[in-house]
Every structure is written in C-alpha cells, then in structure tokens.
Design an enzyme around this catalytic site. Structure first.
Site, mmCIF file in Angstrom:
data_model
loop_
_atom_site.group_PDB
_atom_site.id
_atom_site.type_symbol
_atom_site.label_atom_id
_atom_site.label_comp_id
_atom_site.label_asym_id
_atom_site.label_seq_id
_atom_site.Cartn_x
_atom_site.Cartn_y
_atom_site.Cartn_z
ATOM 1 N N MET A 79 -78.345 55.644 16.382
ATOM 2 C CA MET A 79 -79.694 55.804 15.814
ATOM 3 C C MET A 79 -80.599 54.696 16.359
ATOM 4 S SD MET A 79 -79.226 57.412 12.046
ATOM 5 C CE MET A 79 -78.870 55.918 11.175
ATOM 6 N N SER B 157 -77.140 47.524 12.203
ATOM 7 C CA SER B 157 -78.606 47.466 12.320
ATOM 8 C C SER B 157 -79.225 47.010 11.006
ATOM 9 C CB SER B 157 -79.156 48.840 12.696
ATOM 10 O OG SER B 157 -78.631 49.233 13.943
ATOM 11 N N GLY C 48 -67.990 54.073 16.301
ATOM 12 C CA GLY C 48 -67.516 52.765 15.836
ATOM 13 C C GLY C 48 -66.682 52.895 14.575
ATOM 14 N N HIS D 115 -73.000 48.338 19.247
ATOM 15 C CA HIS D 115 -73.308 49.549 20.018
ATOM 16 C C HIS D 115 -72.965 49.331 21.497
ATOM 17 C CE1 HIS D 115 -76.377 50.052 16.671
ATOM 18 N NE2 HIS D 115 -75.750 51.208 16.639
ATOM 19 N N GLN E 2 -79.565 62.878 7.399
ATOM 20 C CA GLN E 2 -78.511 62.092 6.764
ATOM 21 C C GLN E 2 -79.055 61.011 5.829
ATOM 22 O OE1 GLN E 2 -77.102 60.866 10.802
ATOM 23 N NE2 GLN E 2 -76.619 58.908 9.852
HETATM 24 O O1 PAF Z 1 -73.427 56.192 13.085
HETATM 25 C C1 PAF Z 1 -74.598 56.535 13.349
HETATM 26 O O2 PAF Z 1 -75.395 55.764 13.909
HETATM 27 C C2 PAF Z 1 -75.066 57.924 12.955
HETATM 28 O O3 PAF Z 1 -74.495 58.337 11.780
HETATM 29 C C3 PAF Z 1 -74.837 58.961 14.068
HETATM 30 C C4 PAF Z 1 -73.368 59.159 14.362
HETATM 31 C C5 PAF Z 1 -75.568 58.530 15.343
HETATM 32 C C6 PAF Z 1 -75.411 60.325 13.636
HETATM 33 O O4 PAF Z 1 -76.768 60.235 13.370
#
Ligand code: PAF
Length: 283
Positions: A26, A188, A149, A33, A57
């Site tokens: 995200m 984040s 992760g 990351h 989400q």
């Molecule tokens: O872990 C995340 O950053 C988010 O849940 C993902 C897997 C990118 C889905 O939006």
C-alpha cells in the site's frame, strides 16, 4: 524501472517476460517492504511492486483517508532496489464501478484475531489481492510468485488458503519481519507514533516474547494454562497505557487454539494512543 498506472499499460510492460513476481503493497515503503523486493528479485524474470491503498480493507472509522501516500519517494526506493515495474493504479482503475463481486474467506480463518477486530478486513484484502494477481500474474507463461511479509501473519495465511482453494498457479512466499534496532516490527503505521510512543512501542513485541516464553514453559498443560497467561499478558500491556485487542498463542497452521505438540505462533494487536500496532513471533 517502469511506472504504470493502468492495467493495460501493466500488461503491455509485462509482455516481454515469462515469470513475474508480485510484491503487493500500500506504499509508504520502509525497509520491511524493500526486503520483500530483495526476496522477490531472484524468483522470476521481472519484479513488480504494486502500490494501492485499498479502500475495501478499511472500516469507515479507520485511517484510509490519512494513510500516507508517498508515490515519488516509494518509486525512488524501488528503483534503487532494482524493482522492474511499479503498478500504481488509481481507485477508478482498480474499481471502475463498485466492486460487487468479492472474495469472502471462510469465517474460521478470517473472522478471528484481526478479522474479529476489523470485520470485513480479509474480504477486502482477498478481493484486492485476487484482482492484483489477475492484473500482474494471470497472463504469465512461466512460474508466478507473490511475496508477502510475515508481520501480517494472518494475512499471509489467509492468502495461502485462497491460492490453494482456487488452485491458483502462484507460489506464495513469506518473508520474515524486519525490525528496528530495539525490536519494533517495521510498519508504515509506526510513522503515526509520537516520540514518546515510539519509545514505548517495542513493549508489544516484548510482551509477545514473554507470553511465548511462558507458553513454552507451560508445555504439556498448555491449553489449561493459556487463558490465564494470555489474560496476564493483556493486563500487563494495558497497565502501561495500551489498549490491547488480543495477545494470544495459536497453532501456526490455522491460528486456532493449540493442542499439545502443535507448532506455535504468538500474535498480538494493541493500540498505543491512536496507533494500532500488530506483531507476532513463531515460537
Ligand atoms: O499488506 C498490505 O500492505 C495489504 O494488505 C495488501 C496485501 C497490499 C493488500 O492491500
């Protein structure tokens, strides 16, 4: 490195390759990351990072609007790590109409722990991840990998199940959590913490480690002792000013309460001020 914003441009950029590896994010990228990108690069012949803050989400009271969006800085970091393609779609591109079709994971894995405290979270995650898989991986001719992760332990477990039940030809790779020097899991959302909160934040991982030690010490009588141990861990964190959602020991395979002999993971989520942090350790 190519930056693309549409599914059409993405597919055109991938046409020259056989074996894409996707790292869904995200954005607001940190070392955790970048470590996923490092793990992804040797797997296929093209590494794709997606950057998309997925409204589906987030609950209405959560931080969708304030979630940090730092595309230029993210692209600089990804280019330095040798990422090949960044897919950063707009909301209109990903959801040109309200997303009526959704991927709903089963309640026994999706309505517990994170899913209990964030209802609908895993439906949102599975829906966007399925769509990202379609965009990035569906036209590949060779092996396809997707990298997640371990900090989001339940998320990677749910996604593995989704891949398995839909027989998706995708290898899901989990990468260990990256931590700051004091042991705080990189996230984040750590950026939301004040200086004093940042100093305190490591206490979640310390509480989980202590609970893990206590659980291992209880060994044979684990299921009998666990409720008491978990309640004590929760109270200790609350006494420091946290608002814990859960601190718990589960079996790794399905995150159900463990039986003797199960491989274990200790997981927790707690709010420090306005910031909700999660962490876990396999024990
Ligand atoms: O872990 C995340 O950053 C988010 O849940 C993902 C897997 C990118 C889905 O939006």
């Amino acid at each position: 490195m190519k930056l693309v914003h549409t599914i059409e441009a993405l597919r055109a950029a991938l046409r020259a390759y056989d074996a894409p590896t996707l790292v869904p994010t995200m954005g607001n990228l940190h070392e955790g990351h970048l470590n996923l990108i490092r793990a992804a690069r040797p797997l296929g012949d093209v590494t794709v990072a997606s950057i998309f803050v997925n409204r589906l989400q987030f609950a209405p009271h959560e931080d969708f609007d304030t979630y940090p969006r730092t595309l230029q800085a993210d692209c600089d970091k990804l280019a330095a790590e040798g990422c090949d393609v960044v897919f950063a779609p707009s909301e209109k591109e990903m959801y040109p109409e309200p997303q009526g079709f959704k991927v709903q994971p089963p309640p026994e894995i999706a309505d517990i722990l994170e899913g209990h405290f964030r209802p609908g979270f895993f439906t949102g995650v599975c829906t966007v991840v399925m769509k990202l898989f379609q965009c990035v991986l569906s036209e590949a001719k060779g092996p396809r990998h997707a990298v997640f992760g371990q900090k989001d332990y339940q998320q990677q477990m749910v996604i593995r199940r989704m891949v398995q039940q839909f027989a998706l030809p995708i290898n899901v790779v989990s990468v260990p959590t990256q931590r700051a020097e004091d042991g705080l899991a990189l996230s984040s959302r750590n950026g939301y913490l004040s200086e004093a909160e940042r100093t305190e934040a490591v206490q979640l991982s310390l509480a989980l480690r202590a609970l893990g030690r206590d659980a291992l010490a209880a060994a044979d009588g684990l299921s009998r002792h666990l409720p008491g141990l978990e309640a004590r861990a929760l109270q200790a964190l609350a006494a420091r000013g946290w608002q814990p959602d859960y601190l718990t020991v589960r079996r790794r395979t399905d995150l159900q309460p463990p039986q003797a002999g199960d491989a274990l993971v200790v997981l927790g989520a707690a709010r420090l001020g306005k910031t909700r942090l999660i962490d876990n350790f396999e024990i």
